[in-house]
Design a protein around this motif. Structure first.
Motif, PDB file in Angstrom:
ATOM      1  N   LEU A 245      94.640  59.955 -21.645  1.00 54.72           N
ATOM      2  CA  LEU A 245      93.490  58.768 -22.291  1.00 54.72           C
ATOM      3  C   LEU A 245      93.177  57.954 -21.065  1.00 54.72           C
ATOM      4  O   LEU A 245      91.785  57.678 -20.885  1.00 54.72           O
ATOM      5  CB  LEU A 245      93.986  58.049 -23.412  1.00 54.72           C
ATOM      6  CG  LEU A 245      94.108  59.032 -24.752  1.00 54.72           C
ATOM      7  CD1 LEU A 245      94.706  57.978 -25.627  1.00 54.72           C
ATOM      8  CD2 LEU A 245      92.705  59.276 -25.308  1.00 54.72           C
ATOM      9  N   TYR A 246      93.915  57.496 -20.265  1.00 57.84           N
ATOM     10  CA  TYR A 246      93.634  56.407 -19.221  1.00 57.84           C
ATOM     11  C   TYR A 246      92.864  57.258 -18.181  1.00 57.84           C
ATOM     12  O   TYR A 246      92.129  56.608 -17.429  1.00 57.84           O
ATOM     13  CB  TYR A 246      94.935  55.932 -18.688  1.00 57.84           C
ATOM     14  CG  TYR A 246      95.579  54.807 -19.378  1.00 57.84           C
ATOM     15  CD1 TYR A 246      94.726  53.572 -19.529  1.00 57.84           C
ATOM     16  CD2 TYR A 246      96.921  55.007 -20.131  1.00 57.84           C
ATOM     17  CE1 TYR A 246      95.104  52.483 -20.125  1.00 57.84           C
ATOM     18  CE2 TYR A 246      97.462  53.746 -20.816  1.00 57.84           C
ATOM     19  CZ  TYR A 246      96.473  52.691 -20.880  1.00 57.84           C
ATOM     20  OH  TYR A 246      97.168  51.459 -21.681  1.00 57.84           O
ATOM     21  N   ALA A 247      93.188  58.693 -17.852  1.00 51.02           N
ATOM     22  CA  ALA A 247      92.651  59.363 -17.081  1.00 51.02           C
ATOM     23  C   ALA A 247      91.058  59.418 -17.288  1.00 51.02           C
ATOM     24  O   ALA A 247      90.072  59.419 -16.563  1.00 51.02           O
ATOM     25  CB  ALA A 247      93.046  60.795 -16.873  1.00 51.02           C
ATOM     26  N   LEU A 248      90.725  59.674 -18.839  1.00 53.54           N
ATOM     27  CA  LEU A 248      89.513  59.909 -19.116  1.00 53.54           C
ATOM     28  C   LEU A 248      88.725  58.356 -19.014  1.00 53.54           C
ATOM     29  O   LEU A 248      87.444  58.347 -18.574  1.00 53.54           O
ATOM     30  CB  LEU A 248      89.316  60.213 -20.526  1.00 53.54           C
ATOM     31  CG  LEU A 248      89.737  61.522 -20.861  1.00 53.54           C
ATOM     32  CD1 LEU A 248      89.822  61.760 -22.400  1.00 53.54           C
ATOM     33  CD2 LEU A 248      88.818  62.437 -20.069  1.00 53.54           C
ATOM     34  N   ASN A 249      89.582  57.254 -19.309  1.00 49.32           N
ATOM     35  CA  ASN A 249      88.984  55.929 -19.254  1.00 49.32           C
ATOM     36  C   ASN A 249      88.543  55.708 -17.894  1.00 49.32           C
ATOM     37  O   ASN A 249      87.626  54.797 -17.659  1.00 49.32           O
ATOM     38  CB  ASN A 249      89.833  54.935 -19.719  1.00 49.32           C
ATOM     39  CG  ASN A 249      89.530  53.388 -19.759  1.00 49.32           C
ATOM     40  OD1 ASN A 249      88.645  53.258 -20.710  1.00 49.32           O
ATOM     41  ND2 ASN A 249      90.102  52.660 -18.830  1.00 49.32           N
ATOM     42  N   ASP A 250      89.233  56.282 -16.740  1.00 49.29           N
ATOM     43  CA  ASP A 250      88.865  55.846 -15.414  1.00 49.29           C
ATOM     44  C   ASP A 250      87.430  56.610 -15.079  1.00 49.29           C
ATOM     45  O   ASP A 250      86.735  56.260 -14.061  1.00 49.29           O
ATOM     46  CB  ASP A 250      89.805  56.190 -14.405  1.00 49.29           C
ATOM     47  CG  ASP A 250      91.097  55.653 -14.613  1.00 49.29           C
ATOM     48  OD1 ASP A 250      90.770  54.345 -15.062  1.00 49.29           O
ATOM     49  OD2 ASP A 250      92.162  56.103 -14.264  1.00 49.29           O
ATOM     50  N   ARG A 251      86.867  57.488 -15.958  1.00 51.11           N
ATOM     51  CA  ARG A 251      85.925  58.335 -15.635  1.00 51.11           C
ATOM     52  C   ARG A 251      84.598  57.900 -16.171  1.00 51.11           C
ATOM     53  O   ARG A 251      83.317  58.676 -16.071  1.00 51.11           O
ATOM     54  CB  ARG A 251      86.186  59.833 -15.632  1.00 51.11           C
ATOM     55  CG  ARG A 251      87.446  60.133 -14.716  1.00 51.11           C
ATOM     56  CD  ARG A 251      87.312  61.798 -14.950  1.00 51.11           C
ATOM     57  NE  ARG A 251      86.052  62.217 -14.514  1.00 51.11           N
ATOM     58  CZ  ARG A 251      85.298  62.552 -13.137  1.00 51.11           C
ATOM     59  NH1 ARG A 251      86.081  62.396 -12.217  1.00 51.11           N
ATOM     60  NH2 ARG A 251      84.419  63.240 -13.135  1.00 51.11           N
ATOM     61  N   VAL A 252      84.828  57.227 -17.309  1.00 50.54           N
ATOM     62  CA  VAL A 252      83.400  56.803 -17.941  1.00 50.54           C
ATOM     63  C   VAL A 252      83.047  55.127 -18.063  1.00 50.54           C
ATOM     64  O   VAL A 252      83.670  54.362 -17.489  1.00 50.54           O
ATOM     65  CB  VAL A 252      83.829  57.082 -19.397  1.00 50.54           C
ATOM     66  CG1 VAL A 252      83.954  58.660 -19.791  1.00 50.54           C
ATOM     67  CG2 VAL A 252      85.232  56.068 -19.887  1.00 50.54           C
ATOM     68  N   ASP A 261      86.108  50.851 -21.953  1.00 53.36           N
ATOM     69  CA  ASP A 261      87.862  50.806 -22.218  1.00 53.36           C
ATOM     70  C   ASP A 261      88.000  51.072 -23.425  1.00 53.36           C
ATOM     71  O   ASP A 261      88.121  50.552 -24.537  1.00 53.36           O
ATOM     72  CB  ASP A 261      88.059  49.097 -21.727  1.00 53.36           C
ATOM     73  CG  ASP A 261      89.615  49.151 -21.607  1.00 53.36           C
ATOM     74  OD1 ASP A 261      90.262  50.140 -21.861  1.00 53.36           O
ATOM     75  OD2 ASP A 261      90.041  48.246 -20.775  1.00 53.36           O
ATOM     76  N   ILE A 262      89.115  52.207 -23.393  1.00 52.57           N
ATOM     77  CA  ILE A 262      89.458  52.853 -24.509  1.00 52.57           C
ATOM     78  C   ILE A 262      90.571  51.766 -25.485  1.00 52.57           C
ATOM     79  O   ILE A 262      90.704  52.016 -26.736  1.00 52.57           O
ATOM     80  CB  ILE A 262      90.233  54.259 -24.377  1.00 52.57           C
ATOM     81  CG1 ILE A 262      91.313  53.893 -23.481  1.00 52.57           C
ATOM     82  CG2 ILE A 262      89.350  55.203 -24.241  1.00 52.57           C
ATOM     83  CD1 ILE A 262      92.215  55.162 -23.187  1.00 52.57           C
ATOM     84  N   ARG A 263      91.249  50.796 -24.454  1.00 47.02           N
ATOM     85  CA  ARG A 263      92.034  49.979 -25.355  1.00 47.02           C
ATOM     86  C   ARG A 263      91.398  48.845 -25.876  1.00 47.02           C
ATOM     87  O   ARG A 263      91.858  48.445 -26.862  1.00 47.02           O
ATOM     88  CB  ARG A 263      93.189  49.427 -24.141  1.00 47.02           C
ATOM     89  CG  ARG A 263      93.575  50.306 -23.368  1.00 47.02           C
ATOM     90  CD  ARG A 263      94.224  50.036 -21.964  1.00 47.02           C
ATOM     91  NE  ARG A 263      93.384  49.669 -21.044  1.00 47.02           N
ATOM     92  CZ  ARG A 263      93.428  49.111 -19.769  1.00 47.02           C
ATOM     93  NH1 ARG A 263      94.692  48.677 -19.616  1.00 47.02           N
ATOM     94  NH2 ARG A 263      92.667  48.602 -19.323  1.00 47.02           N
ATOM     95  N   LEU A 264      90.076  48.431 -25.575  1.00 44.44           N
ATOM     96  CA  LEU A 264      89.470  47.584 -26.107  1.00 44.44           C
ATOM     97  C   LEU A 264      87.956  48.067 -26.424  1.00 44.44           C
ATOM     98  O   LEU A 264      87.135  47.809 -25.887  1.00 44.44           O
ATOM     99  CB  LEU A 264      89.278  46.196 -25.223  1.00 44.44           C
ATOM    100  CG  LEU A 264      90.556  45.842 -24.680  1.00 44.44           C
ATOM    101  CD1 LEU A 264      90.395  44.605 -23.528  1.00 44.44           C
ATOM    102  CD2 LEU A 264      91.184  45.067 -25.823  1.00 44.44           C
ATOM    103  N   PRO A 265      87.882  48.812 -27.553  1.00 43.25           N
ATOM    104  CA  PRO A 265      86.776  49.739 -27.772  1.00 43.25           C
ATOM    105  C   PRO A 265      85.540  48.632 -28.067  1.00 43.25           C
ATOM    106  O   PRO A 265      84.488  49.118 -28.193  1.00 43.25           O
ATOM    107  CB  PRO A 265      87.038  50.365 -28.984  1.00 43.25           C
ATOM    108  CG  PRO A 265      88.051  50.022 -29.800  1.00 43.25           C
ATOM    109  CD  PRO A 265      88.959  49.114 -28.534  1.00 43.25           C
ATOM    110  N   GLY A 287      94.256  63.673 -32.308  1.00 44.31           N
ATOM    111  CA  GLY A 287      95.098  64.489 -31.679  1.00 44.31           C
ATOM    112  C   GLY A 287      94.240  64.906 -30.289  1.00 44.31           C
ATOM    113  O   GLY A 287      94.626  66.060 -29.737  1.00 44.31           O
ATOM    114  N   SER A 288      92.810  64.692 -30.109  1.00 45.07           N
ATOM    115  CA  SER A 288      92.164  65.212 -29.106  1.00 45.07           C
ATOM    116  C   SER A 288      91.642  64.338 -28.209  1.00 45.07           C
ATOM    117  O   SER A 288      90.237  63.845 -28.199  1.00 45.07           O
ATOM    118  CB  SER A 288      90.938  66.007 -29.861  1.00 45.07           C
ATOM    119  OG  SER A 288      91.373  66.974 -30.376  1.00 45.07           O
ATOM    120  N   PRO A 289      92.486  63.528 -27.405  1.00 41.41           N
ATOM    121  CA  PRO A 289      92.199  62.354 -26.439  1.00 41.41           C
ATOM    122  C   PRO A 289      91.235  63.058 -25.414  1.00 41.41           C
ATOM    123  O   PRO A 289      90.881  62.279 -24.428  1.00 41.41           O
ATOM    124  CB  PRO A 289      93.483  61.850 -26.112  1.00 41.41           C
ATOM    125  CG  PRO A 289      94.458  62.994 -26.336  1.00 41.41           C
ATOM    126  CD  PRO A 289      93.850  63.855 -27.323  1.00 41.41           C
TER     127      PRO A 289
END
Length: 306
Positions: A245-252, A261-265, A287-289
């Protein structure tokens, strides 16, 4: 009560008290045995800790036996210390045999040292995990697919040992999978033990890869027998999904230079009042992050995924 009192009185007072104490110290063998006892009881846990404890205690009892035979000349003291020495010796041989029997190939040993040993997992527990995958490391050649989107069934759980895996969806790059990461942790977490499913992403080897694979049914049987292993894999899989999830967060990012930020939507909604409220959690399947949230654009030249 009177009988009990007389018993304790006889136990305490029946023996003559020491009126005079020996002026000379005991021999060096006695003091060596005492030192070995002190150092031996400082041993740790695990196989090597047991080897440390039993070896030093055995030497200590052996020295006490020699001291009882040569200096004290007491058969009972010699007998008890020699019996304890024999017990420690047998235990040392038994633990040594266990350590030698729990041996792994180089890749499994490196996997244990890097991932399982820091978590305090013993070699006996790790052996059960290795036997569940038949102690086999699978090779995946460069540009070969581990899973294809919409085709490959989810029937195993795999951990990458070496190499690098590229994850794509509809031909668009999402993130990489590196050594000591699970290849299919989101897919594993998305299904219950009785459910079946297929991959929603494609996993392709960027380099020659080696991975360990546990069959789904066989691994669930191991979980049923050993709850500790089940909790261990639950922690490892949860941590692995968080890393993805963090890897995806760095790309968007969300337009005008604001990062999503997926942690603070809801954070970027305050920064951009004109942006319509978007709840990514509604678009993320259980289950599909790996899937990107709707309305979020990749950095660079990648297209938008809904």
């Amino acid at each position: 009560m009177g009988e009990n009192a007389s018993f304790w009185e006889s136990l305490i007072y029946a023996h003559p008290t020491c009126t005079t104490w020996k002026q000379e110290a005991e021999g060096s063998i006695y003091h060596l045995a005492s030192i070995l006892f002190v150092v031996g009881f400082m041993g740790g846990s695990g196989f090597f800790g047991l080897l440390y404890v039993f070896s030093l205690l055995g030497l200590g009892f052996l020295c006490s036996s020699v001291w009882a035979w040569l200096d004290v000349c007491a058969a009972d003291i010699f007998s008890w210390n020699f019996i304890l020495f024999a017990i420690c010796f047998v235990q040392f041989i038994y633990v040594t045999y266990q350590v030698r029997s729990v041996s792994f190939d180089r890749e499994f040993q490196e996997l244990y040292n890097a991932l399982f040993q820091p978590l305090g997992i013993s070699l006996t527990v790790y052996r059960k995990i290795v036997l569940c995958c038949d102690a086999e490391v699978v090779t995946l050649e460069k540009e070969h697919c581990y899973a294809m989107q919409g085709k490959t069934p989810i029937d195993k759980l795999s951990l990458l040992v070496s190499g690098r895996i590229r994850v794509t969806v509809d031909g668009e790059f999402l993130h990489y999978i590196f050594p000591l990461q699970f290849l299919d942790s989101p897919e594993w977490d998305s299904l219950r033990p009785t459910e079946e499913g297929i991959f929603q992403v494609t996993l392709t080897a960027e380099t020659d890869c080696r991975y360990v694979a546990w069959r789904r049914k066989k691994l669930y049987l191991l979980f049923a027998k050993h709850r500790f292993i089940s909790r261990l894999f639950s922690i490892l899989i949860g941590s692995d999904i968080a890393e993805k999830l963090y890897a995806l967060n760095d790309r968007v990012h969300v337009g005008k230079g604001f990062r999503y930020d997926i942690r603070l939507p809801n954070f970027y909604h305050v920064s951009l009042p004109e942006t319509p409220p978007v709840q990514p959690s509604h678009h993320l399947q259980r289950g599909s992050p790996r899937r990107k949230p709707s309305g979020v654009t990749n950095c660079g030249s990648f297209s938008t995924q809904s």
